[in-house]
Design an enzyme around this catalytic site. Structure first.
Site, PDB file in Angstrom:
ATOM      1  N   ASP A   1      60.245 -35.158 -15.903  1.00 66.17           N
ATOM      2  CA  ASP A   1      58.865 -34.781 -15.601  1.00 66.17           C
ATOM      3  C   ASP A   1      58.822 -33.255 -15.616  1.00 66.17           C
ATOM      4  OD1 ASP A   1      56.500 -33.977 -14.364  1.00 66.17           O
ATOM      5  OD2 ASP A   1      56.577 -35.503 -12.787  1.00 66.17           O
TER       6      ASP A   1
ATOM      7  N   TYR B   1      41.424 -29.434 -18.073  1.00 67.58           N
ATOM      8  CA  TYR B   1      42.162 -29.358 -19.342  1.00 67.58           C
ATOM      9  C   TYR B   1      41.940 -28.015 -20.027  1.00 67.58           C
ATOM     10  CZ  TYR B   1      43.842 -30.813 -23.983  1.00 67.58           C
ATOM     11  OH  TYR B   1      44.514 -30.906 -25.180  1.00 67.58           O
TER      12      TYR B   1
END
Length: 270
Positions: free
Chosen positions: A68, A168
């Site tokens: 991750d 984003y």
């Protein structure tokens, strides 16, 4: 037969179990690189292994690695084990990214933090680990004219606002100036850092935007070149930026978007 422009080099590609990351990993391997196919969780292992199988079937080399990228200790372990196994890292494709879309007034802190932690902090952690290794290894002339190459996967939304996707777009705007800042800082050490900004590319993350003829027709209104991109468009750009063909390119964003950043809404309003 692809030209082996990346022969004897080791590349880590984050988020490489699908989409742009998978396509880029395959292209780097075809160009001669040994590729570390990063994927985030146990559930993505099979997809990553399928990418590796495809690379090996084509005569390439690589491994998969679960990590991750938003977790510092996992990133350090991925780089450490890659260096132990292959001797060094020459190329980082900072590709891992995700979306958690929401209207701004309804966006939760978790949605904001999840996107920023993977898309921006993840790129920071991987770039820092890569640069430490590039500084340690220095230039090996028989491999490359530079000490190392980082390619940050950005988006046209590093410059185009995107309502409903504030987290984003903020992450991609952050990538732009992080990339430029570290390119400036490490250029004297012959480390090259650039970004690729894809436009609309046919990947699982945006499947609904192009999956039907009606959806694709609507999407094409944003693309002057009148085709939706494919992962191979991005992968080819990544191979070029990772190779000595682009040795004098540093600190720039290469937009691979069919002209999406040309503000096509203005094309008939002159």
């Amino acid at each position: 037969m692809a030209e082996k422009k990346l022969q004897n080099q080791v590349a880590i590609v984050t988020g490489a179990s699908s989409g742009i990351g998978a396509g880029t990993a395959k292209a780097l391997a075809a160009a001669g690189a040994t590729v570390v196919i990063n994927h985030p969780v146990a559930a993505t292992k099979d997809a990553a292994e399928a990418v590796l199988s495809s690379i090996k079937a084509a005569g390439g080399e690589g491994i998969t690695f679960q990590c991750d990228v938003s977790r510092e200790e996992e990133v350090e372990k991925m780089f450490g084990e890659t260096i132990t196994r292959f001797g060094t890292v020459d190329i980082l494709i900072n590709n891992a990214g995700l979306q958690r879309d929401a209207a701004f007034e309804k966006m939760t802190l978790e949605q904001w933090n999840t996107v920023l932690s993977v898309n921006l902090t993840g790129q920071f952690l991987c770039a820092r680990a890569a640069i430490r290794e590039f500084l340690r290894g220095g230039i090996v002339p028989q491999k490359s004219r530079s000490a190392g190459k980082i390619i940050c996967m950005s988006s046209v939304h590093e410059v185009i606002p995107w309502a409903g996707h504030a987290n984003y777009a903020a992450s991609k705007g952050g990538i732009m100036l992080m990339m430029k800042s570290i390119a400036q800082e490490f250029a004297p050490k012959k480390i090259r850092v650039n970004s690729i900004a894809p436009g609309a590319i046919k990947t699982p993350i945006n499947h609904d935007a192009w999956a039907t003829p009606q959806a694709e027709k609507k999407l094409l209104q944003l693309i002057p070149y009148q085709r939706v991109g494919v992962v191979e468009d991005i992968a080819a750009a990544a191979v070029w930026l990772a190779s000595d063909d682009s040795d004098y390119v540093n600190g720039t964003t290469l937009f691979v978007d069919g002209g999406m950043t040309l503000y096509p809404g203005f094309s008939e309003n002159g």
